[in-house]
Write a protein that holds these residues in place. Structure first.
Motif, PDB file in Angstrom:
ATOM      1  N   GLU A 151      13.082  76.271  50.489  1.00 58.50           N
ATOM      2  CA  GLU A 151      12.259  75.302  50.714  1.00 58.50           C
ATOM      3  C   GLU A 151      11.875  74.617  49.413  1.00 58.50           C
ATOM      4  OE1 GLU A 151      11.868  78.240  52.636  1.00 58.50           O
ATOM      5  OE2 GLU A 151      12.374  77.467  54.452  1.00 58.50           O
TER       6      GLU A 151
ATOM      7  N   ALA B  79      14.799  73.005  47.663  1.00 63.03           N
ATOM      8  CA  ALA B  79      15.076  71.649  48.219  1.00 63.03           C
ATOM      9  C   ALA B  79      14.047  70.846  47.675  1.00 63.03           C
ATOM     10  CB  ALA B  79      14.931  71.643  49.758  1.00 63.03           C
TER      11      ALA B  79
ATOM     12  N   SER C 159      17.591  68.213  51.177  1.00 62.00           N
ATOM     13  CA  SER C 159      16.922  68.900  52.411  1.00 62.00           C
ATOM     14  C   SER C 159      17.505  70.360  52.321  1.00 62.00           C
ATOM     15  CB  SER C 159      17.888  68.581  53.826  1.00 62.00           C
ATOM     16  OG  SER C 159      18.982  69.022  53.715  1.00 62.00           O
TER      17      SER C 159
END
Length: 186
Positions: A151, A154, A160
């Motif tokens: 995460e 990204a 993503s």
């Protein structure tokens, strides 16, 4: 000093003109940025230049840091952009041979055997990483060496989570094949 000042405190000191606060902030992260740049370029001189360029960018834009992410994440995104700029300015050898030779210094031959083997292993890892496409190398660096989550990667790269995971696992697959082919050739 018995306690470590927070990044926010050092940032505030630096913004208020404290050279000591700025120096502590740089000292805290210079090795992280240098190591990242070295893994991305495979060359000590280029890594040093990129580290300096990154901290010049930090100095020029520190007042824009809003604290929406950690300072380290923001700093590493600046380092990332410097590396992308580097790749745009200079074409690296795809085989990485010329760049890897700078990682093992002449002095390493006089070091105890264990230290020389560690340096040789690091050089081999960097050589394998240099064979990856830039995007995959970047994701591997951020995940394995900077220990960011998918995460966080990204967010830093503006993509993503699924794309980051795909690049990471594709890179691991390529690294595995490279290692197996080297073992079979030996």
């Amino acid at each position: 000093m018995f306690f470590k000042q927070s990044d926010d405190a050092l940032i505030n000191q630096a913004l208020n003109g404290s050279e000591r606060g700025w120096n502590k902030l740089v000292k805290r992260y210079e090795n992280v940025v240098y190591t990242y740049a070295l893994k991305m370029t495979g060359n000590q001189a280029d890594a040093m230049d990129l580290m300096q360029e990154t901290f010049i960018s930090v100095c020029n834009s520190l007042h824009q840091f809003k604290g929406n992410s950690s300072f380290k994440t923001w700093l590493m995104s600046l380092a990332h952009y410097r590396c992308v700029d580097f790749y745009r300015r200079k074409q690296l050898d795809r085989d990485g041979e010329k760049n890897v030779e700078h990682l093992v210094s002449v002095d390493s031959w006089s070091q105890p055997c264990g230290e020389h083997e560690v340096q040789q292993s690091r050089a081999e890892v960097v050589k394998l990483l240099m064979q990856l496409p830039f995007e995959q190398k970047l994701v591997v660096e951020l995940k394995m060496f900077q220990q960011l989550t998918f995460e966080q990667i990204a967010e830093q790269l503006g993509g993503s989570v699924n794309t980051v995971k795909s690049q990471f696992y594709s890179a691991l697959s390529k690294l595995k094949r490279s290692i197996e082919s080297e073992e079979n050739a030996a």
